[in-house]
Enzyme design. Structure first.
Site, PDB file in Angstrom:
ATOM      1  N   ASP A  47     -18.383  31.488   0.071  1.00 19.66           N
ATOM      2  CA  ASP A  47     -19.066  32.363  -0.859  1.00 19.66           C
ATOM      3  C   ASP A  47     -20.475  31.798  -1.096  1.00 19.66           C
ATOM      4  O   ASP A  47     -21.082  31.293  -0.148  1.00 19.66           O
ATOM      5  CB  ASP A  47     -18.263  32.538  -2.153  1.00 19.66           C
ATOM      6  CG  ASP A  47     -18.578  33.853  -2.863  1.00 19.66           C
ATOM      7  OD1 ASP A  47     -18.692  34.873  -2.174  1.00 19.66           O
ATOM      8  OD2 ASP A  47     -18.699  33.856  -4.088  1.00 19.66           O
TER       9      ASP A  47
ATOM     10  N   ASP B 104     -15.859  31.669   4.730  1.00 18.40           N
ATOM     11  CA  ASP B 104     -17.085  31.126   4.157  1.00 18.40           C
ATOM     12  C   ASP B 104     -16.790  30.512   2.799  1.00 18.40           C
ATOM     13  O   ASP B 104     -15.680  30.631   2.287  1.00 18.40           O
ATOM     14  CB  ASP B 104     -18.137  32.231   4.005  1.00 18.40           C
ATOM     15  CG  ASP B 104     -17.611  33.390   3.165  1.00 18.40           C
ATOM     16  OD1 ASP B 104     -17.716  33.306   1.923  1.00 18.40           O
ATOM     17  OD2 ASP B 104     -17.078  34.352   3.737  1.00 18.40           O
TER      18      ASP B 104
END
Length: 286
Positions: free
Chosen positions: A211, A209
């Site tokens: 974040d 991801d």
């Protein structure tokens, strides 16, 4: 040599280990996250341990880091390949990138970072938290094993947060402002303990991801799990290739990391402490 592998069950299931057996190991630091699975791959002995347990029942803060590293040391491991799921702090490290970091910034607060204490003071060097020789080997394995277009990155700083919650936006922006590269929850104290146990240790981290620094981006467990699953094949290929190509003449400064670090005279260390750390430091206390 015996090569330790710390990661999720997906790695163990993918490694073509032969002559496997499980070994229950008790340690002075409690029970490991699970039994150690021992087997052979390309003529090399491999010891696998799932960091969070077979069913991922141990949270990042509560995983049995000391017992896990001690257990691997006790079955003869001298080098460790770890795997981590991480968030990216850089636009050019998108999800499904593999990173072999060479630095760590510790933001944890509630973990036991050392085997020592209780009347024994050890000041361990940790300037290069991942063994440079193992970083090089893992980076080469990542470049050679991922021929399907998977992006790989050598080097970078892994900022380790406490968890289990993900970062706030303010924290994520702060980490980016520092120039750090990836964020996760499991590098510490594992890397510190591996150094104290004189194990050559490095990790291959799979980005899941961005974040929460990226505009309109919110980390969800669904996204993390989906990308972690997508990363699994590439990580498995890297780990297997790293094991197959591990050189016999591998040299690591980590194997003598305790030399000159024990600040307490041997005769002043309590007998109970000496017994507890005998596997780790006995050669330096005789």
């Amino acid at each position: 040599m015996t090569i330790g592998v710390i990661g999720g069950s997906g790695i163990y299931e993918a490694l073509p280990l032969e002559n496997t057996r499980k070994e229950e190991v008790s340690t002075p630091y409690g029970e490991p996250s699970d039994a150690v699975t021992l087997g052979e791959l390309a003529g090399k002995e491999v010891a696998f341990l799932p960091r969070h347990g077979e069913d991922h029942q141990h949270a990042p803060t509560d995983a049995s880091y000391r017992a896990n590293i001690y257990a691997l040391k006790s079955v003869g491991v001298d080098r460790v390949i770890a795997t981590n799921a991480v968030g990216s702090l850089r636009e050019d490290l998108p999800p499904r990138t593999l990173v072999v970091p060479d630095q760590i910034f510790d933001r944890t607060k509630h973990r036991s970072p050392s085997f020592f204490g209780d009347g024994m003071v050890v000041h361990m060097g940790f300037a290069d938290p991942y063994c440079p020789a193992m970083v090089d080997h893992l980076s080469n394995a990542a470049a050679e094993a991922t021929d399907d277009g998977t992006k790989t990155e050598e080097g970078g700083t892994y900022v380790c947060i406490e968890g289990p919650q993900y970062s706030t936006r303010a924290e994520s922006e702060f980490y980016r402002d520092q120039g750090w590269d990836i964020v996760g929850m499991t590098a510490i104290p594992e890397a510190k303990l591996a150094r104290e146990a004189e194990l050559s240790y490095a990790t291959v981290a799979g980005v899941t991801d961005y974040d929460v620094w990226k505009e309109d981006n919110e980390v969800t467990l669904e996204e993390v799990l989906a990308n972690a699953e997508a990363n699994q094949d590439a990580i498995n290929e890297v780990v297997e290739h790293a094991i197959r190509t591990m050189p016999e003449d591998f040299e690591s400064k980590a194997w003598s990391a305790l030399e000159g670090t024990i600040n307490t005279p041997a005769d002043a260390i309590p007998e109970e402490t000496r017994e507890r750390v005998d596997l780790l430091a006995g050669d330096y206390l005789d």
